[in-house]
Scaffold this motif. Structure first.
Motif, PDB file in Angstrom:
ATOM      1  N   VAL A   1      36.677  27.188  35.342  1.00 26.30           N
ATOM      2  CA  VAL A   1      37.077  27.637  36.675  1.00 26.30           C
ATOM      3  C   VAL A   1      38.532  27.247  36.889  1.00 26.30           C
ATOM      4  CG1 VAL A   1      36.691  27.399  39.161  1.00 26.30           C
ATOM      5  CG2 VAL A   1      34.741  27.445  37.591  1.00 26.30           C
ATOM      6  N   THR A   2      39.349  28.202  37.298  1.00 28.04           N
ATOM      7  CA  THR A   2      40.774  27.920  37.497  1.00 28.04           C
ATOM      8  C   THR A   2      40.971  27.025  38.721  1.00 28.04           C
ATOM      9  OG1 THR A   2      41.058  29.912  38.846  1.00 28.04           O
ATOM     10  CG2 THR A   2      41.463  30.116  36.481  1.00 28.04           C
ATOM     11  N   PRO A   3      41.906  26.059  38.649  1.00 27.17           N
ATOM     12  CA  PRO A   3      42.196  25.246  39.832  1.00 27.17           C
ATOM     13  C   PRO A   3      42.877  26.056  40.933  1.00 27.17           C
ATOM     14  CG  PRO A   3      43.722  24.727  38.053  1.00 27.17           C
ATOM     15  CD  PRO A   3      42.686  25.636  37.474  1.00 27.17           C
ATOM     16  N   VAL A   4      43.559  27.139  40.527  1.00 24.82           N
ATOM     17  CA  VAL A   4      44.260  27.999  41.486  1.00 24.82           C
ATOM     18  C   VAL A   4      43.333  29.122  41.938  1.00 24.82           C
ATOM     19  CG1 VAL A   4      46.229  29.563  41.762  1.00 24.82           C
ATOM     20  CG2 VAL A   4      46.478  27.476  40.396  1.00 24.82           C
ATOM     21  N   SER A   5      43.370  29.447  43.229  1.00 26.99           N
ATOM     22  CA  SER A   5      42.615  30.580  43.775  1.00 26.99           C
ATOM     23  C   SER A   5      43.532  31.795  43.829  1.00 26.99           C
ATOM     24  CB  SER A   5      42.099  30.263  45.178  1.00 26.99           C
ATOM     25  OG  SER A   5      41.232  29.147  45.148  1.00 26.99           O
ATOM     26  N   ARG A   6      42.949  32.992  43.587  1.00 28.24           N
ATOM     27  CA  ARG A   6      43.790  34.172  43.415  1.00 28.24           C
ATOM     28  C   ARG A   6      43.205  35.405  44.101  1.00 28.24           C
ATOM     29  NH1 ARG A   6      44.444  31.618  37.990  1.00 28.24           N
ATOM     30  NH2 ARG A   6      46.654  31.083  37.852  1.00 28.24           N
ATOM     31  N   ILE A   7      44.094  36.372  44.310  1.00 26.93           N
ATOM     32  CA  ILE A   7      43.698  37.716  44.723  1.00 26.93           C
ATOM     33  C   ILE A   7      44.744  38.672  44.149  1.00 26.93           C
ATOM     34  CG2 ILE A   7      44.883  37.460  46.937  1.00 26.93           C
ATOM     35  CD1 ILE A   7      42.963  39.472  48.132  1.00 26.93           C
ATOM     36  N   LEU A   8      44.292  39.824  43.676  1.00 25.22           N
ATOM     37  CA  LEU A   8      45.186  40.832  43.089  1.00 25.22           C
ATOM     38  C   LEU A   8      45.369  41.968  44.084  1.00 25.22           C
ATOM     39  CD1 LEU A   8      46.632  41.500  40.326  1.00 25.22           C
ATOM     40  CD2 LEU A   8      44.661  42.978  39.861  1.00 25.22           C
ATOM     41  N   ILE A   9      46.613  42.304  44.378  1.00 24.84           N
ATOM     42  CA  ILE A   9      46.937  43.393  45.299  1.00 24.84           C
ATOM     43  C   ILE A   9      47.920  44.322  44.595  1.00 24.84           C
ATOM     44  CG2 ILE A   9      48.007  43.975  47.518  1.00 24.84           C
ATOM     45  CD1 ILE A   9      47.015  41.304  48.588  1.00 24.84           C
ATOM     46  N   GLY A  10      47.718  45.638  44.731  1.00 27.30           N
ATOM     47  CA  GLY A  10      48.645  46.535  44.049  1.00 27.30           C
ATOM     48  C   GLY A  10      48.264  47.986  44.162  1.00 27.30           C
ATOM     49  N   ASN A  11      48.728  48.776  43.204  1.00 26.11           N
ATOM     50  CA  ASN A  11      48.464  50.210  43.207  1.00 26.11           C
ATOM     51  C   ASN A  11      46.963  50.481  43.137  1.00 26.11           C
ATOM     52  OD1 ASN A  11      51.208  50.580  43.213  1.00 26.11           O
ATOM     53  ND2 ASN A  11      51.354  51.251  41.093  1.00 26.11           N
ATOM     54  N   PRO A  12      46.472  51.465  43.895  1.00 26.99           N
ATOM     55  CA  PRO A  12      45.039  51.792  43.850  1.00 26.99           C
ATOM     56  C   PRO A  12      44.587  52.123  42.431  1.00 26.99           C
ATOM     57  CG  PRO A  12      46.108  52.921  45.687  1.00 26.99           C
ATOM     58  CD  PRO A  12      47.196  52.312  44.868  1.00 26.99           C
ATOM     59  N   GLY A  13      43.453  51.558  42.036  1.00 25.26           N
ATOM     60  CA  GLY A  13      42.876  51.867  40.731  1.00 25.26           C
ATOM     61  C   GLY A  13      43.428  51.054  39.583  1.00 25.26           C
ATOM     62  N   CYS A  14      44.376  50.146  39.843  1.00 21.56           N
ATOM     63  CA  CYS A  14      44.921  49.306  38.784  1.00 21.56           C
ATOM     64  C   CYS A  14      44.081  48.038  38.616  1.00 21.56           C
ATOM     65  CB  CYS A  14      46.354  48.907  39.090  1.00 21.56           C
ATOM     66  SG  CYS A  14      47.575  50.154  38.642  1.00 21.56           S
ATOM     67  N   THR A  15      44.101  47.501  37.412  1.00 22.90           N
ATOM     68  CA  THR A  15      43.459  46.215  37.146  1.00 22.90           C
ATOM     69  C   THR A  15      44.432  45.357  36.346  1.00 22.90           C
ATOM     70  OG1 THR A  15      42.454  46.820  35.008  1.00 22.90           O
ATOM     71  CG2 THR A  15      41.208  47.360  37.011  1.00 22.90           C
ATOM     72  N   TYR A  16      44.131  44.067  36.287  1.00 23.82           N
ATOM     73  CA  TYR A  16      44.943  43.145  35.493  1.00 23.82           C
ATOM     74  C   TYR A  16      44.006  42.168  34.808  1.00 23.82           C
ATOM     75  CZ  TYR A  16      48.389  39.635  34.170  1.00 23.82           C
ATOM     76  OH  TYR A  16      49.168  38.765  33.449  1.00 23.82           O
ATOM     77  N   LYS A  17      44.150  42.035  33.497  1.00 25.26           N
ATOM     78  CA  LYS A  17      43.251  41.173  32.737  1.00 25.26           C
ATOM     79  C   LYS A  17      44.003  39.973  32.180  1.00 25.26           C
ATOM     80  CE  LYS A  17      39.640  41.292  29.194  1.00 25.26           C
ATOM     81  NZ  LYS A  17      39.028  42.065  28.097  1.00 25.26           N
ATOM     82  N   TYR A  18      43.448  38.795  32.414  1.00 28.60           N
ATOM     83  CA  TYR A  18      44.002  37.591  31.817  1.00 28.60           C
ATOM     84  C   TYR A  18      42.856  36.657  31.464  1.00 28.60           C
ATOM     85  CZ  TYR A  18      43.251  34.464  35.856  1.00 28.60           C
ATOM     86  OH  TYR A  18      42.676  33.678  36.832  1.00 28.60           O
ATOM     87  N   LEU A  19      42.987  35.980  30.328  1.00 30.89           N
ATOM     88  CA  LEU A  19      41.979  35.023  29.856  1.00 30.89           C
ATOM     89  C   LEU A  19      40.580  35.617  29.923  1.00 30.89           C
ATOM     90  CD1 LEU A  19      43.384  31.710  31.409  1.00 30.89           C
ATOM     91  CD2 LEU A  19      43.688  32.581  29.084  1.00 30.89           C
ATOM     92  N   ASN A  20      40.457  36.860  29.471  1.00 31.32           N
ATOM     93  CA  ASN A  20      39.179  37.568  29.360  1.00 31.32           C
ATOM     94  C   ASN A  20      38.526  37.894  30.704  1.00 31.32           C
ATOM     95  OD1 ASN A  20      38.926  37.543  26.345  1.00 31.32           O
ATOM     96  ND2 ASN A  20      38.988  35.329  26.711  1.00 31.32           N
ATOM     97  N   THR A  21      39.277  37.799  31.770  1.00 34.98           N
ATOM     98  CA  THR A  21      38.764  38.157  33.096  1.00 34.98           C
ATOM     99  C   THR A  21      39.590  39.303  33.657  1.00 34.98           C
ATOM    100  OG1 THR A  21      37.912  35.943  33.591  1.00 34.98           O
ATOM    101  CG2 THR A  21      38.443  37.347  35.467  1.00 34.98           C
ATOM    102  N   ARG A  22      38.931  40.387  34.037  1.00 39.22           N
ATOM    103  CA  ARG A  22      39.620  41.539  34.616  1.00 39.22           C
ATOM    104  C   ARG A  22      39.550  41.453  36.138  1.00 39.22           C
ATOM    105  NH1 ARG A  22      41.303  46.136  32.552  1.00 39.22           N
ATOM    106  NH2 ARG A  22      40.064  45.887  30.653  1.00 39.22           N
TER     107      ARG A  22
END
Length: 483
Positions: free
Chosen positions: A89-110
């Motif tokens: 579990v990452t110590p940092v909390s996150r949210i992804l905001i951006g172009n509709p329909g885009c995704t971002y994958k890091y450390l095997n989590t999309r």
């Protein structure tokens, strides 16, 4: 396979570096050190820093309000990531905001974008405040894009000082006006840059999403210590940002919630970085000769990692004593990470399904091994890279919008049809009317993909049992078909 080999290579390099260091630590510099600016200029010149007082006050206001709004609505979540086959579990909390329909994958989590307001897209936000927050971050995105183009032009031109002086903006202007006028100035100044080069600069700074981060270090039971330089508590370990367009810029806006009791330590005899203040740390990747750099981050500061800096160097985030937000704007490589991409892949795979007029008389148009392989690989991709990734994260996206629910329902329907296609392929491959060699090739292809599918389903089943994992009422509709 490539990812696994890359991880092993990095682990080997890290182990070797730590062995070479032993109990000693590498040197690093902060702005208080005499050689800091010379080191920055010679070894870290593609790190560009902007202090908060150079950024429009109106932009500060709306962006910082956006951070607090998203925090108030519980939109930040810790991610469960996978490193070397283990879940953390990452110590940092996150949210992804951006172009509709885009995704971002890091450390095997999309992660899936909460879409910012975009023309031609109908986006229903669960609160007008969340919509305003997304709109503010889109304004920040536009501003940082313009700043990044300017910074790259400055790197590539002997006239960079003149450029910098020319584009100083009136602090009383609105954010939208200042961005538009700045863009016009940059276009005029691009006369000494070829059209192809200017287009390339814009493409490498056209941020399509931002990964927002939040952490309160005082709420953390434990933070990992920086291992090479002795820089102290790390919020984010040393890394290169993943899945970006090559040589693209990363822009970061930092907002630490500074207060009177946690101001920067002004003691003159302080050695190294002030542990009360957040810093970004940089080092040349896998190098023990070049001193590291620790740059303090105050409320409203921003920095840019230009060109290939993210490839040749590594960076970390060093925790201070106060809560901090950041907005990290990226040109994500979406060649395999957009909704349009996966829908296209599914539609192509389903072309091999013969439906005719009788829905009960389904069959496959082709049993060629190459066709079957393409269908079954798409089957795996939609299940493990999209459906399971989305539902595994539970109800987090519903805090902001229901935008992803319809596309996920469509992908789920495609997945159901591909389950039928797998059964049809297995059934047909067992019939003797096919040529022996063709049957053998088809069966071999199916077995390879099905073994991978079984292995991944077992892994995802185990992950679903982990404590603290989010769940949502919509998910059982998916699960009943998967197990």
């Amino acid at each position: 396979m490539k990812r696994g080999a890359g991880e092993r290579e990095k682990e080997t390099k890290k182990k070797k570096l730590l062995e070479e260091l032993g109990e000693s630590r590498l040197p690093y510099m902060t702005p208080g050190d005499a050689g800091f600016h010379q080191l920055w200029k010679t070894k870290y010149s593609k790190l560009i820093f902007r202090k908060s007082d150079t950024i429009p006050e109106e932009l500060h206001r709306v962006v910082q309000e956006a951070f607090l709004t998203l925090r108030k609505h519980d939109c930040f979540f810790q991610d469960l990531v996978r490193i070397k086959g283990k879940d953390f579990v990452t110590p940092v909390s996150r949210i992804l905001i951006g172009n509709p329909g885009c995704t971002y994958k890091y450390l095997n989590t999309r992660l899936f974008t909460v879409p910012w307001p975009t023309e031609d897209y109908e986006i229903k936000y669960y609160s007008p405040h969340i919509r305003d927050a997304c709109k503010a971050l889109m304004k920040l995105n536009d501003y940082l894009h313009t700043e990044a183009v300017q910074a790259l032009q400055g790197q590539n031109s002997s006239e960079s000082k003149e450029t910098k002086d020319t584009v100083v903006i009136d602090r009383e202007q609105s954010v939208d006006t200042s961005i538009k006028e700045k863009e016009a100035v940059l276009k005029d100044q691009s006369s000494y840059v070829s059209e192809d080069d200017y287009t390339r600069l814009k493409n490498r700074t056209s941020f399509n999403l931002t990964l927002l981060n939040y952490m309160d270090p005082l709420q953390m039971l434990y933070l990992k210590q920086e291992p090479y330089f002795g820089m102290g508590d790390m919020a984010v370990s040393w890394h290169h940002d993943e899945n970006l367009i090559a040589r693209s810029t990363v822009a970061v806006y930092s907002y630490s919630c500074e207060g009177s009791t946690t101001e920067e330590n002004n003691e003159q005899n302080l050695k190294g970085r002030d542990p009360a203040v957040w810093h970004v740390g940089l080092k040349v990747a896998w190098d023990i000769e070049t001193p590291g750099l620790a740059m303090p981050l105050h409320q409203g500061d921003c920095y840019f990692m230009l060109d290939d800096l993210n490839m040749t160097h590594q960076h970390c985030v060093l925790a201070g004593f106060v809560p901090r937000f950041s907005s990290t704007h990226r040109v994500a490589d979406c060649s395999r990470g957009t909704l349009d991409y996966i829908l296209g892949r599914c539609e192509l795979a389903l072309q091999n399904l013969q439906t005719d007029s009788n829905p009960m008389a389904l069959s496959l148009k082709s049993l060629e091994a190459a066709v079957v392989k393409q269908v079954e690989e798409t089957h795996n991709e939609v299940e493990f890279e999209w459906l399971r990734q989305f539902w595994f994260q539970g109800k987090r996206y519903l805090k902001c919008t229901d935008w992803w629910l319809k596309p996920m329902a469509k992908l789920q329907e495609f997945w159901r049809k591909m389950e039928v296609m797998t059964s049809l392929a297995l059934c047909e491959a067992g019939k003797e009317y096919q040529a022996v060699e063709e049957r053998r090739e088809t069966i071999s292809c199916l077995l390879q993909v099905l073994k991978e599918r079984q292995k991944l389903r077992e892994e995802w089943t185990a992950r679903a049992m982990l404590p603290g994992r989010e769940s949502t009422s919509q998910e059982p509709n998916m699960v009943q078909f998967l197990f």
